[in-house]
Design an enzyme around this catalytic site. Structure first.
Site, PDB file in Angstrom:
ATOM      1  N   GLU A 136       0.692  -1.166  -0.109  1.00 37.70           N
ATOM      2  CA  GLU A 136      -0.207  -0.013   0.233  1.00 37.70           C
ATOM      3  C   GLU A 136       1.114   1.512  -0.191  1.00 37.70           C
ATOM      4  O   GLU A 136       0.447   2.785  -1.168  1.00 37.70           O
ATOM      5  CB  GLU A 136      -1.128   0.437   1.259  1.00 37.70           C
ATOM      6  CG  GLU A 136      -1.722   1.135   1.202  1.00 37.70           C
ATOM      7  CD  GLU A 136      -3.137   1.126   0.482  1.00 37.70           C
ATOM      8  OE1 GLU A 136      -2.613   1.732  -0.977  1.00 37.70           O
ATOM      9  OE2 GLU A 136      -3.901   0.028   0.016  1.00 37.70           O
ATOM     10  N   ASP A 150       1.281   4.007  -3.129  1.00 36.88           N
ATOM     11  CA  ASP A 150       0.942   5.519  -3.220  1.00 36.88           C
ATOM     12  C   ASP A 150       1.983   6.892  -3.301  1.00 36.88           C
ATOM     13  O   ASP A 150       1.914   7.554  -4.022  1.00 36.88           O
ATOM     14  CB  ASP A 150      -0.116   5.933  -1.506  1.00 36.88           C
ATOM     15  CG  ASP A 150      -0.860   4.736  -1.195  1.00 36.88           C
ATOM     16  OD1 ASP A 150      -1.844   4.184  -2.177  1.00 36.88           O
ATOM     17  OD2 ASP A 150      -1.136   4.887   0.225  1.00 36.88           O
ATOM     18  N   SER A 161      -6.953   2.208  -4.460  1.00 38.34           N
ATOM     19  CA  SER A 161      -5.616   2.650  -3.851  1.00 38.34           C
ATOM     20  C   SER A 161      -4.452   3.374  -4.854  1.00 38.34           C
ATOM     21  O   SER A 161      -4.446   3.910  -4.506  1.00 38.34           O
ATOM     22  CB  SER A 161      -4.957   1.457  -2.661  1.00 38.34           C
ATOM     23  OG  SER A 161      -5.966   1.739  -2.243  1.00 38.34           O
TER      24      SER A 161
END
Length: 643
Positions: free
Chosen positions: A314, A318, A558
Site C-alpha cells: 500500500e 501510494d 488505492s
C-alpha cells in the site's frame, strides 16, 4: 419538604414518558425526545446484565458547533467557480472562531444539568468549550437521560456499558450532538501485530493499516516480467508513461517550494526505500534516491519489523506513483499515523490537523479510533492535537464501512473535512474496492447490520462525506491502447450514503443518472437521496510496482487516488506560480457546467456486489467511475481561468 403527592406526581411523569428525569429541584418543563438509539449491537457482542445503579459513569456531552447549518454556504463562497470569493480560503483561526460552540449552547446544557440536581462543582466545561464532563452514577444517568444502562460482553471477554437509546429535553437537544457513554460501543478491544484482532469486525473498524483492512494480496500478481516499449503494452502493465498518455499530463512543476502534497499511511503499512529506487531505475529516473518527508503522528513510523506485501504494498504504491507523476522536483509529505500496538484511524489524523477536533463531540471513539496516550509497551505516550499543518492536497488510499460507525460519528468527521475545504485543502479518498458491497464483501441487512446474507448495498466512509473527492478505479481494456476509452474496474466502490444527504452541487448530475439510467433494483436496495460517489475515476488496474524487490502488478482504488492527487498538485503548482491560491475543494467546480468537458466519460463496466451486478458505468456521472477520468490539459486551463 415535598409532600408524597408531589413526589408521586414527578414519578408518574417520568414513567409515562412525559418527563425525561426525576430530580430534587424542579427542572425547566420540556418534553423529552429520543436523541440517539441503536437498533442492533455490533458483531461479537452480547447482552450480559443490567448495570449496577451505584457504578459511576464518566458522562461527556458533545456540544453542538455554531454555524454548522451554513457550512454549504461558506464552502461555496471559496469553492464555487462563479463566486467572487473563489480561492479566498480561511485561516485556521477563522475556522475555529466561526464554529466554536456558542455561549448560549454552553449555558443551556450547564443550566439543564444544574436544574437536574447536579452541583456546579460536578459540571466541568472543557477549555475548548467543545464538551462538558460530568461523573454520575448509573442511577443518576438513567434519570437524566431516560435510559437504561446494561453491561455487554465481547467474545474476547471484554465488557462494555451502553444503553439502547437515550433522551434529552427538547430545548437541550439542539445544543448537544451526542452523549457518551450511551449507544456507542467504545470498549477498547486491544489488537496489534503480535495479538491479532479476534474477529473480522474489529479488524475492519480499527487499525486502518492492519493487513486485511485495506490493501489485499488478492489484488497483486506474482512476479511478472518488465515489458519494454511501455506505451505499446499499457493494456498489460500500467506505468507512469501510460498514465501521462492516458490523461494528457504534460507539465513540469516550478512552484515546488510553496506547493505541498501529503500522503496518508496508517501504521504498520510502510514503504521500502529500495523498492522506490528499483522502480525509478525502469520508470522514473528522477526520483531515484528521493524519499518522502516523514511527518510522524501519534508515534507513526516507517516500521521494518513486519515486512511482506501485506505490510508494504500500500505505502509503496501510494508514494511511488505520486512521486513519479510529480517528478523529483516536488517534495512529498508522508503522514504516517499511529504506533504499532494501537494503529490509527482517520480521526487520529484529523486530531493532528486540528487541535479542537481532539475534544470535539466527545473526542475519539475507541471502537474505531486509536486511543492515545497508548500505555502499552512500545506505545506512543502522547496525543498529537493540532501539530500538523495540512498540505494543499492530501491523498488517502484507505476506507471503511459507513455501517461500522454511527450517523453522529460520520457527521462529526464530515464536518471536519468541510473545515479543511474552507482552508484550501483538497481531500481525496479511495472509493473502496468492494463494488457496492463492504470492505469484506458483506452487505446490509434490513436492520442496518452487515452480514454475508445482506441484500442492501453498503456505502464507504469517508467517500460519503460531501466535502471530500472520492476516486474510483478504471482500466485499459485488454487489446486496447491509451488512445481508446477505458472501462470501469469491476471492484470500484460506488453508491449512495445512508447517513448523509445528497449535496446540492451534484444533484443535477446524479438525478440525470437516476432518471435516464435507473438501476433496476428495489427501492430499499440503496438510498437514492444520499450523497453519491465516486466523484472521479483514474486507472487502478495492472500498475507496475516493486515489492521487496519483486516486480508485480497491483490493482485498487488505492492506486487511482494518488494519481488524481498528483494531477491536482500539478494544477496547484501552475496556480501558485501565477500568484493564485490552491484549488482547494474541487467538487463544486468539477460538477458545474464550466467543467462539463474536463473528464473522459467512462461508459463501460459495472461494480458488482451483494448478489447483484451493482451499478453500470454509463453516459455522464455514474456510481462506478463518477464524472470520468481527468483531462489534464482541460482541467489546468479551466482552473487557471478562475481567480
Amino acid at each position: 419538604m415535598r409532600s408524597s403527592t408531589t413526589v408521586l406526581f414527578w414519578i408518574f411523569l417520568l414513567c409515562s414518558g412525559r418527563l425525561s428525569l426525576a430530580v430534587a429541584t424542579a427542572p425547566r418543563l420540556s418534553r423529552s425526545v429520543v436523541h440517539e438509539k441503536r437498533d442492533h449491537i455490533p458483531p461479537e457482542w452480547s447482552h450480559s446484565r443490567k448495570h449496577h445503579p451505584t457504578a459511576v459513569l464518566p458522562l461527556r456531552f458533545a456540544l453542538a458547533q455554531s454555524n454548522i447549518h451554513a457550512m454549504d454556504e461558506f464552502v461555496n463562497d471559496v469553492a464555487h467557480p462563479e463566486s467572487p470569493y473563489y480561492g479566498k480560503h480561511w485561516t485556521a483561526a477563522q475556522v475555529a472562531a466561526k464554529f466554536s460552540p456558542s455561549h448560549d449552547t454552553v449555558q443551556t446544557v450547564r443550566d439543564w444539568l444544574s436544574e437536574s440536581g447536579f452541583a456546579p462543582e460536578r459540571i466541568h466545561v472543557k477549555k475548548t468549550k467543545s464538551w462538558i464532563e460530568l461523573n454520575a452514577t448509573v442511577e443518576e444517568a438513567e434519570r437524566l437521560l431516560n435510559a437504561e444502562y446494561y453491561v455487554y460482553k465481547h467474545a474476547s471477554g471484554k465488557e462494555h456499558v451502553a444503553c439502547k437509546s437515550y433522551h434529552l429535553p427538547a430545548h437541550v437537544a439542539p445544543h448537544v450532538d451526542l452523549v457518551m457513554p450511551t449507544v456507542h460501543f467504545d470498549t477498547i478491544v486491544h489488537r496489534g501485530l503480535d495479538s491479532p484482532p479476534v474477529n473480522r469486525y474489529e479488524r475492519v473498524t480499527r487499525g486502518l493499516g492492519m493487513p486485511g483492512a485495506g490493501f489485499r494480496s488478492s489484488k497483486m500478481t506474482p512476479t511478472v516480467p518488465i515489458l519494454k516499449n511501455q506505451l505499446e503494452h499499457c493494456d498489460e502493465q500500467i506505468t507512469p508513461e501510460c498514465l501521462r498518455a492516458l490523461y494528457g499530463i504534460d507539465y513540469t512543476p516550478i512552484a515546488t517550494e510553496i506547493n505541498t502534497i501529503g500522503i496518508f499511511e496508517a501504521t504498520p503499512q510502510a514503504f521500502i526505500a529500495s523498492d522506490i529506487d528499483e522502480f525509478a531505475k525502469y520508470y522514473a529516473p528522477d526520483i531515484h534516491g528521493k524519499r518522502p518527508m516523514l511527518v510522524s503522528i501519534d508515534g507513526g513510523l516507517v516500521q521494518t519489523l513486519h515486512q511482506g506485501p501485506n505490510f508494504t504494498a500500500e505505502s509503496n504504491l501510494d508514494i511511488t506513483y505520486a512521486m513519479a507523476l510529480l517528478t523529483g522536483k516536488q517534495n512529498i509529505s508522508l503522514y504516517q499515523v499511529g504506533d504499532i500496538p494501537e494503529g490509527a484511524s482517520f480521526n487520529n489524523f484529523l486530531d493532528a490537523l486540528d487541535m479542537s477536533y481532539c475534544d470535539f463531540e466527545g473526542g475519539d471513539d475507541p471502537t474505531v479510533d486509536g486511543i492515545y496516550p497508548d500505555e502499552r509497551p512500545g506505545g506512543y505516550k502522547g496525543k498529537d492535537c493540532g501539530t500538523v499543518k495540512p498540505a494543499n492536497v492530501i491523498s488517502v488510499s484507505y476506507d471503511m464501512n459507513e455501517a461500522d460507525v454511527s450517523a453522529a460519528y460520520a457527521a462529526r468527521q464530515c464536518a471536519e473535512y468541510a473545515k479543511l475545504a474552507l482552508m484550501g485543502t483538497t481531500m481525496l479518498f479511495a472509493s473502496g474496492d468492494g463494488g457496492v458491497a463492504s470492505i469484506n464483501g458483506t452487505c446490509l441487512d434490513a436492520d442496518g447490520s452487515l452480514s454475508v446474507h445482506g441484500k442492501r448495498f453498503s456505502p464507504s466512509l469517508p467517500s460519503i462525506c460531501p466535502y471530500v473527492t472520492s476516486v474510483g478505479a478504471t482500466q485499459v481494456n485488454p487489446g486496447s491502447t491509451v488512445h481508446q476509452p477505458e472501462s470501469s474496474a469491476n471492484f470500484s466502490g460506488g453508491g449512495f450514503s445512508d447517513f448523509i444527504p445528497m449535496p446540492e452541487y451534484q444533484k443535477n448530475a446524479v438525478h440525470s443518472y437516476l432518471k435516464n439510467h435507473p438501476p433496476a433494483y428495489p427501492q430499499h436496495t440503496f438510498n437514492r437521496t444520499g450523497r453519491a460517489y465516486p466523484d472521479v475515476g483514474a486507472n487502478g488496474v495492472n500498475l507496475s510496482l516493486f515489492i521487496q524487490g519483486v516486480h508485480r502488478l497491483v490493482a485498487g482504488t488505492s492506486a487511482s487516488t494518488p494519481i488524481v492527487a498528483a494531477i491536482i498538485t500539478l494544477i496547484n503548482d501552475a496556480r501558485l506560480a501565477a500568484g493564485k491560491s490552491p484549488v482547494g475543494f474541487i467538487n463544486t467546480a468539477i460538477y458545474s457546467p464550466q467543467f462539463a468537458d474536463a473528464f473522459n466519460d467512462i461508459t463501460d463496466g459495472h461494480n458488482p456486489g451483494c448478489g447483484t451486478g451493482g451499478f453500470n458505468a454509463t453516459e455522464g456521472w455514474d456510481p462506478v467511475s463518477g464524472l470520468g477520468t481527468p483531462k489534464f490539459g482541460t482541467l489546468l486551463k479551466k482552473f487557471l481561468e478562475l481567480p
